[in-house]
Enzyme design. Structure first.
Site, PDB file in Angstrom:
ATOM      1  CB  THR A  12      -0.920  -0.003   1.249  1.00 28.91           C
ATOM      2  OG1 THR A  12      -1.833  -1.079   1.115  1.00 28.91           O
ATOM      3  CG2 THR A  12      -1.694   1.290   1.389  1.00 28.91           C
ATOM      4  CB  SER A  59      -2.068 -10.950  -1.176  1.00 25.68           C
ATOM      5  OG  SER A  59      -2.551  -9.840  -0.490  1.00 25.68           O
TER       6      SER A  59
HETATM    7  N1  ASP Z   1      -2.736  -5.575   0.291  1.00 24.21           N
HETATM    8  C1  ASP Z   1      -1.678  -4.703   0.759  1.00 24.21           C
HETATM    9  C2  ASP Z   1      -0.392  -5.503   0.794  1.00 24.21           C
HETATM   10  O1  ASP Z   1      -0.177  -6.249   1.692  1.00 24.21           O
HETATM   11  C3  ASP Z   1      -2.022  -4.159   2.090  1.00 24.21           C
HETATM   12  C4  ASP Z   1      -1.014  -3.191   2.665  1.00 24.21           C
HETATM   13  O2  ASP Z   1       0.081  -2.988   2.197  1.00 24.21           O
HETATM   14  O3  ASP Z   1      -1.357  -2.572   3.701  1.00 24.21           O
HETATM   15  O4  ASP Z   1       0.392  -5.417  -0.093  1.00 24.21           O
END
Ligand code: ASP
Length: 336
Positions: A12, A59
């Site tokens: 993010t 992920s």
């Molecule tokens: N889906 C994002 C990731 O883990 C969530 C984040 O970075 O907060 O890459």
């Protein structure tokens, strides 16, 4: 002046809005960092940015990316005083755990961080996470893989993601904070690992087939028989409380026995974030103990998974792996 390598993997912190939701964008991070004046202020270490390709939502992280990140650190180890790994929060605790095992004899700080709100947005938590991580990485107090987020520095292999939307997204339920960043950064010197001696050695990870099962009331163990084949090298069972499984333990026993005959290493962790497994304390954990399961004590599932990958990648024999799973290798567990 200290010199830090920032390794940007995605997440993010560097994401931008796209038609399909937030996604990382090549080249964006360098521009974004250049636009934060504090990052070049006096008192800040010098830094370079290394951008991974492709950038990932965490992920999508796999053993391959863990190897790539660890290789970048190992190849640049002598040229930098510390490393900041910008990473998505979803699997940050897994990557931190994996790196803690892979980087043997680590004597420099490796700080993983990220944010819940992208840097490009007004209220981003990424700026403080990034600035404070750089300062920690430039300090000579830390010699281990750790995770900085929301004012707290946690041991990487003790951390777990706790909040999907809070700015204090990680906790370390079974180990004290390594540092707290208030007006000053206060280190908990007693909690930090001592500086390792010897040369850094990188243990790459193999893509070992392992699994995780979470027990629940009414679980039909027979359904898991099909995954307990000789292909499965290690499995983490997330049990109730101190290592307990539903009373129908006898149903699980033959399945576990078969798994052991196949050479699968079964590690028992707790669904409770806090506290430790104590196999045999209750009748309901006796079946696991009798079947030769490994006591995971207070290991997080993230650390247990990473440790299994690591130990199998060293090529050790099953009995040795079982022994080492119950030993504290990088401050990841407290033997009670
Ligand atoms: N889906 C994002 C990731 O883990 C969530 C984040 O970075 O907060 O890459």
């Amino acid at each position: 002046m200290k010199k830090i390598l920032i390794i940007y993997t995605g997440g993010t912190i560097g994401m931008v809005h796209t038609e399909n939701g937030y996604a990382p964008q090549e080249g964006f991070m360098q521009k974004e960092l250049e636009s934060i004046p504090s990052l070049r202020m006096s008192g800040m270490p010098a830094w370079d940015l290394f951008e991974m390709n492709p950038l990932l939502d965490s992920s999508n992280m796999t053993v391959r990316e863990w190897n790539q990140i660890a290789e970048v650190i190992a190849e640049n180890y002598d040229r930098y005083d510390g490393f900041v790994v910008l990473h998505g929060t979803d699997t940050m605790a897994y990557t931190a755990s994996a790196l803690s095992f892979m980087l043997e004899n680590l004597a420099k700080p490796v700080v993983l961080t990220g944010s819940q709100i992208p840097l490009c947005e007004l209220r981003s938590d990424g700026r403080d996470n990034m600035i404070t991580s750089l300062l920690i990485a430039a300090d000579e107090k830390v010699h281990e893989v750790c995770l900085y987020f929301g004012g707290s520095l946690l041991r990487g292999n003790r951390a777990t993601k706790y909040s999907a939307d809070g700015l204090i997204a990680f906790v370390s339920p079974n180990y004290p904070l390594l540092a707290e960043a208030g007006i000053a950064i206060r280190y908990n010197m007693d909690a930090l690992l001592p500086k390792a001696s010897g040369e850094l050695r990188l243990q790459r990870l193999a893509d070992v087939p392992i699994g995780v099962i979470k027990v629940f009331p009414g679980i039909q163990f027979s359904l898991f028989e099909s995954i307990m084949t000789e292909k499965l090298r290690g499995i983490v069972i997330e049990t109730f409380g101190a290592g307990n499984i539903p009373g129908d333990g006898n149903a699980l026993l033959p399945i576990i026995r078969r798994a052991f005959d196949h050479g699968t290493v079964l590690t028992v962790c707790s669904q409770c974030p806090q506290g430790a497994v104590s196999l045999g304390a209750y009748e309901t954990s006796g079946a696991l103990k009798r079947a030769g399961a490994v006591n995971g004590y207070d290991l997080t599932t993230e650390a247990a998974v990473a440790k299994l990958y690591y130990l199998f990648s060293t090529g050790s024999e099953k009995e040795q792996i079982k022994r080492l799973m119950e030993q504290n290798l990088r401050g990841e567990m407290t033997i009670t």
